[in-house]
Design a protein around this motif. Structure first.
Motif, PDB file in Angstrom:
ATOM      1  N   VAL A 199      46.943  86.522  19.342  1.00 20.36           N
ATOM      2  CA  VAL A 199      46.534  87.571  20.268  1.00 20.36           C
ATOM      3  C   VAL A 199      47.544  87.669  21.413  1.00 20.36           C
TER       4      VAL A 199
ATOM      5  N   SER B 262      50.644  89.376  20.166  1.00 27.94           N
ATOM      6  CA  SER B 262      50.405  90.777  19.803  1.00 27.94           C
ATOM      7  C   SER B 262      50.178  91.677  21.012  1.00 27.94           C
ATOM      8  N   THR B 263      49.704  91.083  22.112  1.00 23.69           N
ATOM      9  CA  THR B 263      49.380  91.895  23.288  1.00 23.69           C
ATOM     10  C   THR B 263      50.351  91.718  24.447  1.00 23.69           C
TER      11      THR B 263
ATOM     12  N   GLN C 136      51.091  88.974  26.066  1.00 20.49           N
ATOM     13  CA  GLN C 136      50.651  87.988  27.063  1.00 20.49           C
ATOM     14  C   GLN C 136      51.347  86.654  26.915  1.00 20.49           C
TER      15      GLN C 136
END
Length: 128
Positions: free
Chosen positions: A121, A124-125, A127
């Motif tokens: 995540v 993918s984002t 961060q």
């Protein structure tokens, strides 16, 4: 994409595998696709995305590790805790299912940032 930012963000993928159904494989794939520097390490031999999986049992001497991202469960972490902390990473990411209070405490006491997060995540984002 070379430069200080990328060079200073070397990530150790602990529990690396050639098995495409495993999250550690997916993480290595994302690191590769995003041109982020990573070292795969695990107990299974093989090569992923042009990189040889280092033998965790050999406890290789690694320098300038910024992040360790864990893909091995707590029951299999105990023998590696001191080795991984001894690499002096800036942070350790405990992916879902790898959370370990003993490891958290030791890492925090060593001045390492501890995150309970999903590396997939985060990558993918943006961060990460």
């Amino acid at each position: 994409m070379k430069g200080n930012r990328m060079d200073s963000r070397l990530t150790l993928v602990v529990g690396a595998t050639t098995n495409p159904s495993r999250y550690a494989f997916s993480a290595a794939q994302l690191f590769s696709e995003k041109n982020l520097e990573f070292i795969p390490i695990g107990i299974k031999k093989g090569e992923i995305f042009g990189k040889e999986i280092l033998d965790l049992n050999a406890r290789p001497e690694l320098k300038n590790v910024h992040t360790i991202t864990l893909y091995i469960g707590p029951a299999n972490q105990t023998e590696w805790i001191d080795y991984l902390i001894g690499l002096h990473p800036k942070r350790i990411i405990f992916n879902p299912g790898t959370e370990n209070p003993e490891f958290f405490k030791k890492a925090s006491e060593a001045g390492i940032e501890v995150l309970t997060a999903c590396n997939l995540v985060m990558l993918s984002t943006g961060q990460f």
